[in-house]
Write a protein that holds these residues in place. Sequence first.
Motif, PDB file in Angstrom:
ATOM      1  N   SER A  41      30.209 -94.678  72.800  1.00 41.74           N
ATOM      2  CA  SER A  41      30.305 -95.824  73.432  1.00 41.74           C
ATOM      3  C   SER A  41      31.796 -95.933  73.963  1.00 41.74           C
ATOM      4  O   SER A  41      32.890 -95.454  72.827  1.00 41.74           O
ATOM      5  N   ALA A  42      32.478 -97.158  75.000  1.00 46.32           N
ATOM      6  CA  ALA A  42      33.955 -97.547  74.111  1.00 46.32           C
ATOM      7  C   ALA A  42      34.449 -97.682  73.344  1.00 46.32           C
ATOM      8  O   ALA A  42      33.373 -98.640  72.915  1.00 46.32           O
ATOM      9  N   THR A  47      35.236-103.169  76.214  1.00 49.65           N
ATOM     10  CA  THR A  47      35.312-103.476  77.809  1.00 49.65           C
ATOM     11  C   THR A  47      35.243-104.527  78.304  1.00 49.65           C
ATOM     12  O   THR A  47      35.793-104.602  79.335  1.00 49.65           O
ATOM     13  N   GLY A 151      26.587-102.165  78.077  1.00 46.29           N
ATOM     14  CA  GLY A 151      24.759-101.655  77.188  1.00 46.29           C
ATOM     15  C   GLY A 151      24.825-100.075  77.982  1.00 46.29           C
ATOM     16  O   GLY A 151      23.729 -99.446  77.108  1.00 46.29           O
ATOM     17  N   SER A 153      25.860 -97.049  77.562  1.00 43.49           N
ATOM     18  CA  SER A 153      25.763 -95.753  77.026  1.00 43.49           C
ATOM     19  C   SER A 153      24.020 -95.504  76.272  1.00 43.49           C
ATOM     20  O   SER A 153      24.005 -93.959  76.468  1.00 43.49           O
TER      21      SER A 153
END
Length: 411
Positions: A41-42, A47, A151, A153
Amino acid sequence: MRLIVQKYGGTSVGSPERIRNVARKILETQQQGCRVVAVISAMAGVTDNLIKLARETAPQPEERELDVLLATGEQAAIALIAMAINSLGGRAISLTGAEAGILTDRAHTRAKIANITPRQIHALLAEDYIVIVAGFQGQNAEGETTTLGRGGSDLTAIALAGALNADACQIFTDVDGVFTCDPRVVSDARKIDEVSYDELLEMAGSGSKVMQSRAVEFAKKFGVEFEVRSSLKNAPGTVAKEETANMEDVVIRGISVERNQAKVMVDDVRDEPGIAGRIFSTIARGNISVDMIVQSVSEHGTTDVSFTMHENDLPAAIELLAPLVKEVQAAGLITKAGVAKLSVVGIGMRSHSGVAARLFDCLGRGGINIQLISTSEIKIAVVIDGGDVDRAAQLTHQEFGLAKFVPASSL
Ligand code: ASP
Ligand code: MG
């Protein structure tokens, strides 16, 4: 050789130090004799910041451009993870969603995965690479970047595990797993060893957001077993899987709490076909999601229609409904913010009777008033005053014996 798909969330990769920690964990997995695909994820907050930046720049950014922007968060993270692994002597390569072969529909910012062709992943794994894939993103048939919803990912990891027919799918996060209740509310809440997809879905819909719901739905549909576990500790987490017979032995798997809810009642509305349809299509125009719809038994030709929503949506709902209430000559609109929802969830409810009675009795003894009730086959949810919800969760947790096992000798 075993193939493992791992997913690391934003907090797990939230700083250079944490990124190096994740890189080490991925390398350790490979050293145990596994091939590894890691979905990233970032970094935490990225984000959110990109969304904020977009809104500050343009009042209504196009969803296509938002996707181009948001996808950069994950792209930065995969490059950093790959660099960290390589600097530790490993051999890693990063892939965007498109490079990983994730094809989606055209619904920008909430795209659905249409299919996955992981040709490049297979080729790289065959060359002994650790493959690092950007979560939350794919491309549509035109080759444009899309994202899979907040969410997302989780969904990337589950879908890849399914497409690659992985031997295991591990979702690493900042909690130890799924708990019987939020440990901040109930101090002796316990980590659950295994949970069925349906239970996890009901718990997610009731405020226990360990996983993106769409990811769990996908896992259920394709039978992808996965484990939610901590990226900071080396301990087993919670395994989510298809239900097994012995899972029904436990009456209640967990309790979820959702705060900041509002209750709306359309009072004394004519009991006629089409009225509920008008109420809820009016609300839907405001893109407001409603929950717990209850209609009372009709009396003298009128009925009350009640439902709940997030309290932030209440002003908009009132504005939308006020004209309709007049039009259909209902007695009025009664609303209340500051309520909360408490849900008990468990597939054991199917085979154990009296769960509802036990819950209501427990709340009654605690002097907690129930304002609305709704049930599904594996869930009972009640709306109560927001100020009561912590105590209600503690009492219920105790009533259903969900606490940690404490050996008698230590009492
Ligand atoms: N970075 C995305 C989000 O914050 C996707 C994810 O973290 O799963 O929603
Ligand atoms: Mg009435």
